[in-house]
Design an enzyme around this catalytic site. Structure first.
Site, PDB file in Angstrom:
ATOM      1  N   LYS A  66      31.277  37.237  51.851  1.00 14.80           N
ATOM      2  CA  LYS A  66      32.011  37.911  52.303  1.00 14.80           C
ATOM      3  C   LYS A  66      31.123  39.478  52.430  1.00 14.80           C
ATOM      4  O   LYS A  66      31.608  40.256  52.957  1.00 14.80           O
ATOM      5  CB  LYS A  66      32.915  38.561  51.503  1.00 14.80           C
ATOM      6  N   ASP A 102      42.982  39.799  53.210  1.00 19.96           N
ATOM      7  CA  ASP A 102      42.878  39.024  51.457  1.00 19.96           C
ATOM      8  C   ASP A 102      44.323  39.926  51.140  1.00 19.96           C
ATOM      9  O   ASP A 102      44.884  39.014  50.252  1.00 19.96           O
ATOM     10  CB  ASP A 102      42.203  39.718  50.811  1.00 19.96           C
ATOM     11  N   ALA A 128      37.650  43.949  38.049  1.00 21.56           N
ATOM     12  CA  ALA A 128      37.204  45.113  39.105  1.00 21.56           C
ATOM     13  C   ALA A 128      36.826  44.193  39.757  1.00 21.56           C
ATOM     14  O   ALA A 128      35.004  45.627  40.077  1.00 21.56           O
ATOM     15  CB  ALA A 128      36.787  45.825  37.853  1.00 21.56           C
ATOM     16  N   GLY A 130      34.698  42.076  43.015  1.00 22.00           N
ATOM     17  CA  GLY A 130      35.516  41.805  44.725  1.00 22.00           C
ATOM     18  C   GLY A 130      37.110  41.698  44.934  1.00 22.00           C
ATOM     19  O   GLY A 130      37.288  42.075  45.633  1.00 22.00           O
ATOM     20  N   ALA A 131      37.765  40.718  44.237  1.00 24.46           N
ATOM     21  CA  ALA A 131      38.745  39.942  44.577  1.00 24.46           C
ATOM     22  C   ALA A 131      39.852  41.463  44.396  1.00 24.46           C
ATOM     23  O   ALA A 131      40.973  41.352  45.030  1.00 24.46           O
ATOM     24  CB  ALA A 131      39.159  39.174  43.482  1.00 24.46           C
ATOM     25  N   ASN A 151      40.303  46.699  33.233  1.00 23.88           N
ATOM     26  CA  ASN A 151      38.915  45.745  33.170  1.00 23.88           C
ATOM     27  C   ASN A 151      38.218  45.142  31.789  1.00 23.88           C
ATOM     28  O   ASN A 151      38.224  46.098  30.475  1.00 23.88           O
ATOM     29  CB  ASN A 151      37.948  45.922  33.988  1.00 23.88           C
TER      30      ASN A 151
HETATM   31  P1  ATR Z   1      35.510  37.932  42.356  1.00 28.17           P
HETATM   32  O1  ATR Z   1      34.856  38.234  43.555  1.00 28.17           O
HETATM   33  O2  ATR Z   1      36.435  37.177  41.967  1.00 28.17           O
HETATM   34  O3  ATR Z   1      36.320  39.374  42.097  1.00 28.17           O
HETATM   35  P2  ATR Z   1      33.526  39.130  40.199  1.00 28.17           P
HETATM   36  O4  ATR Z   1      33.280  40.452  40.724  1.00 28.17           O
HETATM   37  O5  ATR Z   1      32.453  38.075  40.056  1.00 28.17           O
HETATM   38  O6  ATR Z   1      34.404  37.679  41.126  1.00 28.17           O
HETATM   39  O7  ATR Z   1      34.613  39.587  38.839  1.00 28.17           O
HETATM   40  C1  ATR Z   1      35.080  38.698  38.580  1.00 28.17           C
HETATM   41  C2  ATR Z   1      36.382  39.645  37.496  1.00 28.17           C
HETATM   42  O8  ATR Z   1      36.736  38.777  36.879  1.00 28.17           O
HETATM   43  C3  ATR Z   1      35.809  40.693  37.359  1.00 28.17           C
HETATM   44  O9  ATR Z   1      36.404  41.517  36.835  1.00 28.17           O
HETATM   45  C4  ATR Z   1      35.431  39.887  35.418  1.00 28.17           C
HETATM   46  O10 ATR Z   1      35.289  41.420  34.251  1.00 28.17           O
HETATM   47  P3  ATR Z   1      33.868  41.855  33.950  1.00 28.17           P
HETATM   48  O11 ATR Z   1      33.727  42.902  34.721  1.00 28.17           O
HETATM   49  O12 ATR Z   1      34.027  42.262  32.330  1.00 28.17           O
HETATM   50  O13 ATR Z   1      32.797  40.820  33.618  1.00 28.17           O
HETATM   51  C5  ATR Z   1      36.384  39.214  35.428  1.00 28.17           C
HETATM   52  N1  ATR Z   1      36.128  38.195  34.525  1.00 28.17           N
HETATM   53  C6  ATR Z   1      35.656  36.799  34.494  1.00 28.17           C
HETATM   54  N2  ATR Z   1      35.691  36.370  33.044  1.00 28.17           N
HETATM   55  C7  ATR Z   1      37.377  36.689  33.171  1.00 28.17           C
HETATM   56  C8  ATR Z   1      37.307  36.665  31.419  1.00 28.17           C
HETATM   57  N3  ATR Z   1      37.325  35.330  30.593  1.00 28.17           N
HETATM   58  N4  ATR Z   1      38.251  37.255  31.311  1.00 28.17           N
HETATM   59  C9  ATR Z   1      38.711  38.417  31.118  1.00 28.17           C
HETATM   60  N5  ATR Z   1      37.881  39.044  32.422  1.00 28.17           N
HETATM   61  C10 ATR Z   1      36.922  38.237  33.061  1.00 28.17           C
END
Ligand code: ATR
Length: 275
Positions: A66, A102, A128, A130-131, A151
């Site tokens: 993306k 999205d 926080a 990309g989603a 976050n």
């Molecule tokens: P995406 O594009 O799917 O959003 P990403 O940019 O890797 O993927 O972001 C993943 C998000 O899920 C982040 O907000 C991450 O929190 P951190 O910024 O603290 O890493 C969050 N996340 C992933 N695993 C998590 C967990 N077990 N508990 C809480 N937040 C989680």
């Protein structure tokens, strides 16, 4: 000649998009072909160029491309600009338009399918990455009473707050700082479910009658939704509807017609044994 569309990603084999768009095309009597394209991790731009050369009119873009799709586009819609990522490409007159459907898909699912109003309500967005970023502008556009981004890593939430400073009132907190607050809609945009976990938010956040929404989906309740149920959320919904609605928004961009998503969503939900 049949117009050609595709979804591109890696992996892509399990994508439901070809079936969703085939159903939309049947329903609206549009002559189009939509398939899935597996691009090598280092071969996104080449695969897009090949598809365009073969007469492709548009593409959906999924993980992990993306951001590359954003970079590849010549022009962006305002919502793609805000998202910093592109999930829909439209090829027209030698130019690539990048859009992001999205957030519109999430909003449409909440408003139309779930019947969950956003205007005037207190919204909490967990995550926080990309989603999360992709849905902030469409959520703000619904005029909520407030939008809070929380976050696990608080600094990333603060970065999002700063990035959207010109677009509306956004609060940024660490999970622990949520204690004592209540929300009407809590949306999980973290990837925690992939690891079988729920974000570690404090108990007591769900206002009476509130909605818990997980942007992920699966056969049963996701870990986030199971936790939300235990914490008293009034209504639970997962991201299957968002998947169908974002596809409908892409279809609208390409074809000028918004398909009726309900029968398509009902069929997919039925396959997950929960219609
Ligand atoms: P995406 O594009 O799917 O959003 P990403 O940019 O890797 O993927 O972001 C993943 C998000 O899920 C982040 O907000 C991450 O929190 P951190 O910024 O603290 O890493 C969050 N996340 C992933 N695993 C998590 C967990 N077990 N508990 C809480 N937040 C989680």
């Amino acid at each position: 000649m049949t117009d050609r569309y595709a979804v591109i990603g890696n992996p892509i084999a399990h994508s439901k998009s070809p079936r969703i768009h085939a159903a939309f095309a049947r329903q609206s009597a549009q002559d189009l072909d939509y398939r899935a394209i597996l691009a090598p991790l280092d071969g996104f731009a080449a695969a897009v160029a090949q598809f365009v050369a073969s007469g492709g009119r548009g593409m959906n873009v999924t993980v992990p491309f993306k951001l590359e799709a954003f970079a590849l586009a010549d022009r962006h819609t305002a919502r793609a600009e805000a998202a910093g990522a592109v999930n829909t490409l439209k090829f027209e007159q030698g130019e690539i338009l990048g859009d992001n459907t999205d957030g519109a898909g999430l909003v449409a699912d909440l408003l139309r399918n779930i019947g969950c109003p956003l205007a005037g309500n207190r919204l909490l967005l967990l995550g926080a990455g990309g989603a999360a970023r992709g849905v902030i502008l469409p959520l703000l556009d619904q005029s909520p009473a407030s939008l809070t981004v929380a976050n696990r890593t608080a600094s990333r939430a603060a970065q999002l707050r700063d990035a959207f400073a010109g677009h509306g009132n956004l609060a940024a907190l660490a999970f622990a700082e949520l204690a004592g607050q209540q929300f009407d809609v809590v949306i999980n945009a973290t990837s925690a479910s992939l690891a079988g976990a729920a974000p570690a938010i404090p108990p007591g956040l769900y206002a009476p009658g509130s909605t818990a929404y997980d942007m992920m989906y699966g056969r049963g309740l996701t870990p986030f939704l199971a936790a939300a149920q235990a914490q008293g959320a009034g209504r639970l919904a997962d991201g299957l509807g968002m998947l169908v609605e974002q596809a409908a928004e892409s279809f609208l961009l390409w074809r000028g017609v918004r398909p009726d998503t309900r029968p398509v969503l009902a069929e997919l939900a039925g396959e997950l044994h929960r219609a």
